[in-house]
Design a protein around this motif. Structure first.
Motif, mmCIF file in Angstrom:
data_model
loop_
_atom_site.group_PDB
_atom_site.id
_atom_site.type_symbol
_atom_site.label_atom_id
_atom_site.label_comp_id
_atom_site.label_asym_id
_atom_site.label_seq_id
_atom_site.Cartn_x
_atom_site.Cartn_y
_atom_site.Cartn_z
ATOM 1 N N LEU A 40 59.645 -64.764 -55.477
ATOM 2 C CA LEU A 40 61.068 -64.408 -55.419
ATOM 3 C C LEU A 40 61.444 -63.705 -56.711
ATOM 4 N N ASN A 41 62.260 -62.680 -56.574
ATOM 5 C CA ASN A 41 62.623 -61.851 -57.714
ATOM 6 C C ASN A 41 63.558 -62.626 -58.639
ATOM 7 N N GLN A 42 63.189 -62.725 -59.905
ATOM 8 C CA GLN A 42 64.016 -63.481 -60.855
ATOM 9 C C GLN A 42 65.033 -62.576 -61.557
ATOM 10 N N ASN A 43 65.039 -61.297 -61.208
ATOM 11 C CA ASN A 43 65.953 -60.344 -61.835
ATOM 12 C C ASN A 43 67.411 -60.685 -61.494
ATOM 13 N N TRP A 44 68.261 -60.673 -62.496
ATOM 14 C CA TRP A 44 69.674 -61.075 -62.292
ATOM 15 C C TRP A 44 70.449 -60.142 -61.379
ATOM 16 N N SER A 45 69.914 -58.918 -61.163
ATOM 17 C CA SER A 45 70.665 -57.997 -60.285
ATOM 18 C C SER A 45 70.447 -58.340 -58.807
ATOM 19 N N VAL A 46 69.486 -59.228 -58.536
ATOM 20 C CA VAL A 46 69.243 -59.628 -57.148
ATOM 21 C C VAL A 46 69.962 -60.955 -56.884
ATOM 22 N N ASP A 47 71.006 -60.889 -56.058
ATOM 23 C CA ASP A 47 71.822 -62.075 -55.810
ATOM 24 C C ASP A 47 71.296 -62.914 -54.646
ATOM 25 N N PHE A 48 70.660 -62.239 -53.698
ATOM 26 C CA PHE A 48 70.385 -62.870 -52.411
ATOM 27 C C PHE A 48 69.061 -62.331 -51.892
ATOM 28 N N GLN A 49 68.124 -63.240 -51.582
ATOM 29 C CA GLN A 49 66.836 -62.831 -51.024
ATOM 30 C C GLN A 49 66.657 -63.593 -49.732
ATOM 31 N N ILE A 50 66.514 -62.859 -48.631
ATOM 32 C CA ILE A 50 66.597 -63.517 -47.332
ATOM 33 C C ILE A 50 65.457 -63.105 -46.403
ATOM 34 N N SER A 51 65.024 -64.072 -45.593
ATOM 35 C CA SER A 51 63.951 -63.810 -44.636
ATOM 36 C C SER A 51 64.476 -62.944 -43.491
ATOM 37 N N VAL A 52 63.548 -62.353 -42.754
ATOM 38 C CA VAL A 52 63.909 -61.469 -41.640
ATOM 39 C C VAL A 52 63.090 -61.855 -40.409
ATOM 40 N N ASP A 53 63.612 -61.510 -39.234
ATOM 41 C CA ASP A 53 62.849 -61.749 -37.998
ATOM 42 C C ASP A 53 61.662 -60.792 -37.936
ATOM 43 N N VAL A 54 61.941 -59.522 -38.290
ATOM 44 C CA VAL A 54 60.916 -58.486 -38.308
ATOM 45 C C VAL A 54 61.153 -57.676 -39.576
ATOM 46 N N PHE A 55 60.085 -57.361 -40.302
ATOM 47 C CA PHE A 55 60.238 -56.619 -41.560
ATOM 48 C C PHE A 55 59.892 -55.159 -41.325
ATOM 49 N N TYR A 56 60.827 -54.266 -41.707
ATOM 50 C CA TYR A 56 60.627 -52.840 -41.435
ATOM 51 C C TYR A 56 60.026 -52.067 -42.608
ATOM 52 N N ARG B 25 67.779 -58.540 -51.257
ATOM 53 C CA ARG B 25 66.381 -58.164 -51.036
ATOM 54 C C ARG B 25 65.905 -58.862 -49.770
ATOM 55 N N TYR B 26 65.280 -58.103 -48.876
ATOM 56 C CA TYR B 26 64.787 -58.659 -47.613
ATOM 57 C C TYR B 26 63.306 -58.985 -47.784
ATOM 58 N N LEU B 27 62.925 -60.187 -47.368
ATOM 59 C CA LEU B 27 61.592 -60.695 -47.664
ATOM 60 C C LEU B 27 60.555 -60.281 -46.619
ATOM 61 N N ASP B 28 59.451 -59.772 -47.095
ATOM 62 C CA ASP B 28 58.359 -59.284 -46.251
ATOM 63 C C ASP B 28 57.745 -60.437 -45.451
ATOM 64 N N GLY C 220 68.724 -52.234 -42.698
ATOM 65 C CA GLY C 220 68.267 -52.210 -41.304
ATOM 66 C C GLY C 220 67.463 -53.453 -40.931
ATOM 67 N N ASN C 221 67.020 -54.234 -41.929
ATOM 68 C CA ASN C 221 66.212 -55.421 -41.634
ATOM 69 C C ASN C 221 67.060 -56.503 -40.961
ATOM 70 N N PRO C 222 66.560 -57.080 -39.848
ATOM 71 C CA PRO C 222 67.319 -58.130 -39.151
ATOM 72 C C PRO C 222 67.198 -59.475 -39.879
ATOM 73 N N MET C 223 68.190 -59.773 -40.731
ATOM 74 C CA MET C 223 68.053 -60.968 -41.569
ATOM 75 C C MET C 223 68.142 -62.253 -40.765
ATOM 76 N N ASN C 224 67.456 -63.276 -41.287
ATOM 77 C CA ASN C 224 67.432 -64.583 -40.650
ATOM 78 C C ASN C 224 67.863 -65.619 -41.683
ATOM 79 N N THR C 225 68.954 -66.338 -41.387
ATOM 80 C CA THR C 225 69.528 -67.268 -42.369
ATOM 81 C C THR C 225 68.767 -68.596 -42.444
ATOM 82 N N GLY C 226 67.570 -68.663 -41.840
ATOM 83 C CA GLY C 226 66.769 -69.884 -41.909
ATOM 84 C C GLY C 226 66.120 -70.101 -43.264
ATOM 85 N N PHE C 227 65.965 -69.020 -44.040
ATOM 86 C CA PHE C 227 65.362 -69.154 -45.367
ATOM 87 C C PHE C 227 65.948 -68.080 -46.270
ATOM 88 N N TYR C 228 66.568 -68.493 -47.349
ATOM 89 C CA TYR C 228 67.044 -67.516 -48.334
ATOM 90 C C TYR C 228 67.234 -68.185 -49.684
#
Length: 289
Positions: free
Chosen positions: A134-150, A213-216, A157-165
């Motif tokens: 996970l990015n520790q950079n302060w400019s990244v507020d939110f890193q979230i999982s996706v159903d499918v990673f583009y 940031r959307y997670l691969d 455009g990434n379909p985010m999934n609130t099950g993991f962030y």
């Protein structure tokens, strides 16, 4: 007494006000092998995940799950809900939607107390420690999982999934969570994840400079899109699956696969092709068909 303040302080001790949060109810602690037991097995069997259990806060929405959590000797908090949300809330049922909103409000309050956190559904196997990825950079507020990673971690455009962030506590994240919760009544029939996607679509992330940031899925995978590399995978989420029984069956298979991989000397590849294959998600598939 400030019960929540105390458990947050305990769970984040020595970790810079950062915790891991999951939410459970009675349906998650019952059965021969409960979802919560399976979730904890992931931490036990994962690579470098055992110490993370000390940072885990289990939020229980009823007495049964709270008692079970305390019995297990974990960090526990009982979230008072006005009506019994203790049964299984099947995907998109009214109880499911209501539960999601109670959860969103609670998590917004955690941010307001100055705590950053990883939120994880209980139907996720943690096979490796996610923090280094996970990015520790302060400019990244939110890193979230996706159903499918583009392919682009910064694309809306990434379909985010609130099950993991992972979310950082700051004015921007607090504003997003407030706006998110504020839409609950005008969004009947939508789950909180849909509403967060609507807020993004309305341009609120960009307006606030909310860094997302959307997670691969190679690392943060799920049943919707599996990881291509067992040597890299961090989490496996039983998404695209409807019932607790099906999730438990197929996540048990994931843990069996993982044990097979960690035991086998051929966890590297044979003549260039990976020897490892994930089991099919048979139980989840059956529920849909």
């Amino acid at each position: 007494t400030d019960e929540l303040g105390k458990v947050l302080a305990d769970a984040s001790a020595g970790n810079n006000k950062t915790v891991i949060i999951t939410v459970v109810n009675k349906a998650y602690v019952e059965g021969d092998k409960s979802m919560l037991d399976l979730f904890l097995d992931g931490f036990w069997l994962g690579e470098g995940t055992r110490p993370l259990i000390r940072r885990l806060l289990i939020v229980a929405t009823d007495g049964t799950s709270f008692e079970r959590c305390k019995f297990l000797g974990l960090h526990c908090y009982q979230l008072k809900t006005e009506d019994g949300l203790d049964g299984e809330n099947v995907y998109m049922s009214p109880g499911f939607v209501k539960m999601m909103w109670i959860r969103t409000q609670f998590l917004g309050n955690v941010l307001k107390r100055g705590y950053s956190f990883i939120f994880t559904d209980t139907d996720i196997m943690w096979l490796r420690d996610p923090f280094p990825r996970l990015n520790q950079n302060w400019s990244v507020d939110f890193q979230i999982s996706v159903d499918v990673f583009y392919g682009d971690p910064w694309s809306e455009g990434n379909p985010m999934n609130t099950g993991f962030y992972m979310v950082r506590s700051n004015n921007r994240s607090i504003a997003i969570f407030d706006a998110w919760y504020a839409r609950r009544n005008s969004s009947s029939g939508f789950k909180e994840q849909d509403v967060l996607r609507q807020i993004r679509k309305a341009g609120m992330f960009r307006r606030l400079g909310f860094g997302v940031r959307y997670l691969d899925t190679m690392y943060f995978s799920g049943f919707c899109e599996g990881s291509r590399d067992v040597r890299a995978v961090i989490t496996v989420h039983a998404n695209c699956c409807r019932t607790i029984a099906a999730k438990v069956a197929d996540l048990t298979a994931v843990l069996h696969d993982w044990k097979r991989f960690t035991r086998s000397p051929s966890s590297s590849s044979t003549n260039g092709t990976p020897a490892f294959q994930w089991s099919k998600h048979v139980a989840c598939w059956r529920v849909w068909h």
